[in-house]
Motif scaffolding. Structure first.
Motif, PDB file in Angstrom:
ATOM      1  N   UNK A  92      -6.409  -9.720 -44.494  1.00 23.32           N
ATOM      2  CA  UNK A  92      -6.282  -9.039 -45.786  1.00 23.32           C
ATOM      3  C   UNK A  92      -5.098  -8.070 -45.793  1.00 23.32           C
ATOM      4  N   UNK A  93      -4.927  -7.362 -44.697  1.00 25.83           N
ATOM      5  CA  UNK A  93      -3.806  -6.429 -44.595  1.00 25.83           C
ATOM      6  C   UNK A  93      -2.480  -7.176 -44.659  1.00 25.83           C
ATOM      7  N   UNK A  94      -2.398  -8.276 -43.943  1.00 25.82           N
ATOM      8  CA  UNK A  94      -1.168  -9.064 -43.923  1.00 25.82           C
ATOM      9  C   UNK A  94      -0.847  -9.615 -45.307  1.00 25.82           C
ATOM     10  N   UNK A  95      -1.856 -10.122 -45.989  1.00 27.86           N
ATOM     11  CA  UNK A  95      -1.639 -10.667 -47.334  1.00 27.86           C
ATOM     12  C   UNK A  95      -1.203  -9.574 -48.310  1.00 27.86           C
ATOM     13  N   UNK A  96      -1.780  -8.379 -48.169  1.00 29.96           N
ATOM     14  CA  UNK A  96      -1.400  -7.269 -49.048  1.00 29.96           C
ATOM     15  C   UNK A  96       0.061  -6.873 -48.828  1.00 29.96           C
ATOM     16  N   UNK A  97       0.485  -6.839 -47.581  1.00 29.09           N
ATOM     17  CA  UNK A  97       1.866  -6.464 -47.266  1.00 29.09           C
ATOM     18  C   UNK A  97       2.835  -7.527 -47.772  1.00 29.09           C
ATOM     19  N   UNK A  98       2.498  -8.803 -47.597  1.00 26.60           N
ATOM     20  CA  UNK A  98       3.357  -9.883 -48.087  1.00 26.60           C
ATOM     21  C   UNK A  98       3.463  -9.821 -49.615  1.00 26.60           C
ATOM     22  N   UNK A  99       2.333  -9.597 -50.291  1.00 28.47           N
ATOM     23  CA  UNK A  99       2.338  -9.527 -51.761  1.00 28.47           C
ATOM     24  C   UNK A  99       3.180  -8.363 -52.254  1.00 28.47           C
ATOM     25  N   UNK A 100       3.040  -7.192 -51.625  1.00 31.17           N
ATOM     26  CA  UNK A 100       3.812  -6.021 -52.033  1.00 31.17           C
ATOM     27  C   UNK A 100       5.303  -6.266 -51.843  1.00 31.17           C
ATOM     28  N   UNK A 101       5.683  -6.799 -50.696  1.00 31.21           N
ATOM     29  CA  UNK A 101       7.096  -7.055 -50.423  1.00 31.21           C
ATOM     30  C   UNK A 101       7.668  -8.077 -51.403  1.00 31.21           C
ATOM     31  N   UNK A 113       9.223 -17.557 -49.757  1.00 28.80           N
ATOM     32  CA  UNK A 113       9.199 -16.546 -48.696  1.00 28.80           C
ATOM     33  C   UNK A 113       7.929 -15.708 -48.716  1.00 28.80           C
ATOM     34  N   UNK A 114       7.129 -15.841 -49.767  1.00 35.29           N
ATOM     35  CA  UNK A 114       5.842 -15.152 -49.825  1.00 35.29           C
ATOM     36  C   UNK A 114       4.677 -16.087 -49.596  1.00 35.29           C
ATOM     37  N   UNK A 115       4.720 -17.255 -50.211  1.00 39.00           N
ATOM     38  CA  UNK A 115       3.586 -18.179 -50.156  1.00 39.00           C
ATOM     39  C   UNK A 115       3.422 -18.813 -48.775  1.00 39.00           C
ATOM     40  N   UNK A 116       4.515 -19.304 -48.203  1.00 40.55           N
ATOM     41  CA  UNK A 116       4.395 -19.979 -46.902  1.00 40.55           C
ATOM     42  C   UNK A 116       3.863 -19.041 -45.818  1.00 40.55           C
ATOM     43  N   UNK A 117       4.423 -17.830 -45.633  1.00 35.73           N
ATOM     44  CA  UNK A 117       3.851 -16.914 -44.635  1.00 35.73           C
ATOM     45  C   UNK A 117       2.386 -16.575 -44.923  1.00 35.73           C
ATOM     46  N   UNK A 118       2.026 -16.465 -46.214  1.00 35.25           N
ATOM     47  CA  UNK A 118       0.635 -16.164 -46.561  1.00 35.25           C
ATOM     48  C   UNK A 118      -0.285 -17.296 -46.123  1.00 35.25           C
ATOM     49  N   UNK A 119       0.151 -18.534 -46.298  1.00 33.10           N
ATOM     50  CA  UNK A 119      -0.651 -19.677 -45.863  1.00 33.10           C
ATOM     51  C   UNK A 119      -0.820 -19.697 -44.343  1.00 33.10           C
TER      52      UNK A 119
END
Length: 505
Positions: free
Chosen positions: A157-166, A370-376
């Motif tokens: 969850x933390x990782x997804x939040x950081x990726x979304x914010x960036x 650059x957001x979706x692939x790392x999130x997956x």
């Protein structure tokens, strides 16, 4: 080399015309969408926050100290010197080819279409997996900051939040990226100085002599082997300077500004990393317990003891800012690389990925990749943590491989007659520096791929090499079957006057 001491001048309308003319001469006269809003210090900040000394040191401090003891500190100096050779070569190349996307257009012009495509593919995968790695690594710090128990779910969850914010910040445009990157530099550099001084002044347990004492680390084997393993903290630390060139079409007077920004990134980032690492080493009360494994997290212990519960939360807040700004810069680099390859028509869905927001002056769909692939990748860790390890294992190796493909292309071009003509030139030092950069990079890759845990089985020992061969193999197979390098008419292999055609390998 004399430009090292020159101050980067403020851009004038005339210089903007020169920048546009240079870009047109490189075959991109129709590309006027990017706004040259990134200042010199904004460019340095982009590289610095990508390099991120806090992220690098805090992520690997415990492992490096436990493996080789305090002398692991010297790996930061050694790797910094090696990467400076690479930065000098990159500076000379970007001065000739200030085109968005960095390694892909550079290698395409220096060698040819196939080499450029493969370089872009390898480096893009490395960037995307690094974004996932950095975001995932922020999980424990965010959990500690919020007072939560660290768990796989909390980390995801933390990782997804950081990726979304960036991603959201990046979508706001170059001006916002410039400001946020500078804020990240100020917060991270300021935090590093304050934390380091506090530890050195009030919580130092040792003097500098410990930097030459192994305290029993590496016993039972050659100490060099242990030092090389711990040296990964340096190898993982010093990349990011190349991001300065990824946004070349967003920087005024890029041929002069970006080479200087690349070197400045290493100067400032390296100094900050060494200062943070030194202060932490001298504040560790018992090296023996760290080396034996009894103290598996000396960093958290040092920070809690030095700053108390409240101060500890403030430090964690600065660390989290560092993680967010690092992901932000990585995404900016990945999106510009994706866009650069897509506008040349050599990626699947190139028409979509090369679309440009005229309002924000950024490629939104490339940014979403650059957001979706790392999130997956991060979400996939819930299914298989081993898969996450396998994917992320390629991240640092892919960075170095992407670097060295450019360095090799540059050396080949020089030997075939290429004479750099940009505003930053190495002159007669070009070939020696190029050779040193290549030798350094090869040694770094060997160190990363070297098997070190025979008891863990062959797969764990060779996972970096296996993941690298897999990525290169997939890219090579796609290249052979789909021939993406033949698409589009962007210039290629034109750095030297050879008999190769633009479609040459």
């Amino acid at each position: 080399m004399s430009i090292e001491s020159r101050k980067a001048p403020e851009a004038s309308p005339h210089e903007h015309d020169e920048d546009a003319a240079h870009l047109a001469a490189l075959g991109y006269e129709y590309e006027t969408q990017f706004k040259r809003e990134m200042t010199f210090w904004g460019n340095v900040s982009l590289g610095f926050t990508y390099l991120s000394p806090v992220v690098g040191i805090y992520s690997l401090f415990a492992i490096a100290l436990g493996t080789a003891g305090p002398p692991m500190f010297w790996s930061l100096l050694i790797v910094g010197a090696g990467q400076m050779f690479v930065a000098m070569i990159f500076g000379e190349i970007v001065s000739n080819y200030p085109v968005a996307g960095g390694v892909y257009p550079w290698s395409r012009r220096l060698w040819g279409r196939k080499w450029g495509w493969m370089n872009g593919w390898v480096y893009l995968v490395a960037l995307l997996t690094t974004i996932a790695s950095v975001a995932y690594g922020a999980g424990p710090y965010l959990a500690a900051f919020l007072g939560m128990q660290s768990s796989v779910d909390a980390t995801i969850l933390a990782a997804l939040a950081i990726i979304a914010l960036a991603t959201c910040l990046n979508l706001l445009g170059t001006g916002v990226l410039n400001k946020v990157a500078m804020l990240g530099l100020i917060a991270e550099l300021g935090g590093a100085v304050v934390v380091g001084l506090w530890l050195l002044i009030g919580h130092r347990h040792h003097d500098l002599s410990v930097l030459f004492d192994t305290f029993g680390a590496g016993e039972g084997s050659d100490y060099f082997v242990a030092f090389a393993a711990a040296g990964l903290i340096g190898i993982f630390q010093y990349y990011g300077f190349e991001a300065c060139g990824d946004v070349a079409e967003e920087v005024p007077n890029p041929g002069r500004t970006i080479p200087k920004a690349m070197r400045m990134t290493i100067y400032i980032g390296g100094a900050a990393a060494m200062f943070v690492c030194l202060s932490l080493i001298l504040a560790v009360p018992d090296f023996g317990s760290v080396i034996s494994g009894a103290d598996s997290d000396p960093l958290m212990g040092v920070l809690m003891a030095a700053f108390g519960p409240i101060g500890y939360k403030v430090v964690l807040g600065v660390v989290l800012i560092s993680f967010v700004s690092c992901v932000l810069s990585l995404q900016a680099a990945a999106s510009r690389l994706t866009y650069s390859m897509a506008r040349d028509g050599i990626l699947p869905f190139s028409t979509l990925l090369s679309r440009f927001s005229e309002r924000r002056h950024v490629p939104p769909y490339a940014l979403l990749i650059a957001g979706v692939f790392p999130a997956l990748v991060v979400i996939g860790s819930k299914i298989s943590e081993d898969a996450l390890v396998a994917i992320i294992s390629f991240a640092a190796m892919g960075m170095y491989l992407g670097f060295q493909m450019v360095v090799l292309a540059s050396l080949r071009a020089r030997l075939k007659g290429w004479k750099p003509a940009g505003k930053y030139q190495l002159g007669r030092w070009g070939v020696p520096v190029n050779v040193m950069a290549l030798l350094w990079g090869v040694l770094g890759m060997i160190n990363m791929a070297w098997p070190r845990s025979p008891e863990a089985g062959w797969f764990a020992n060779y996972i970096v090499l296996i993941s690298s061969l897999f990525v290169v193999g997939i890219g090579g197979l796609y290249l052979a079957l789909r021939k993406p390098h033949l698409k589009g008419n962007a210039p290629a292999a034109d750095a030297i006057d050879t008999q190769e055609s633009a479609g040459g390998s």
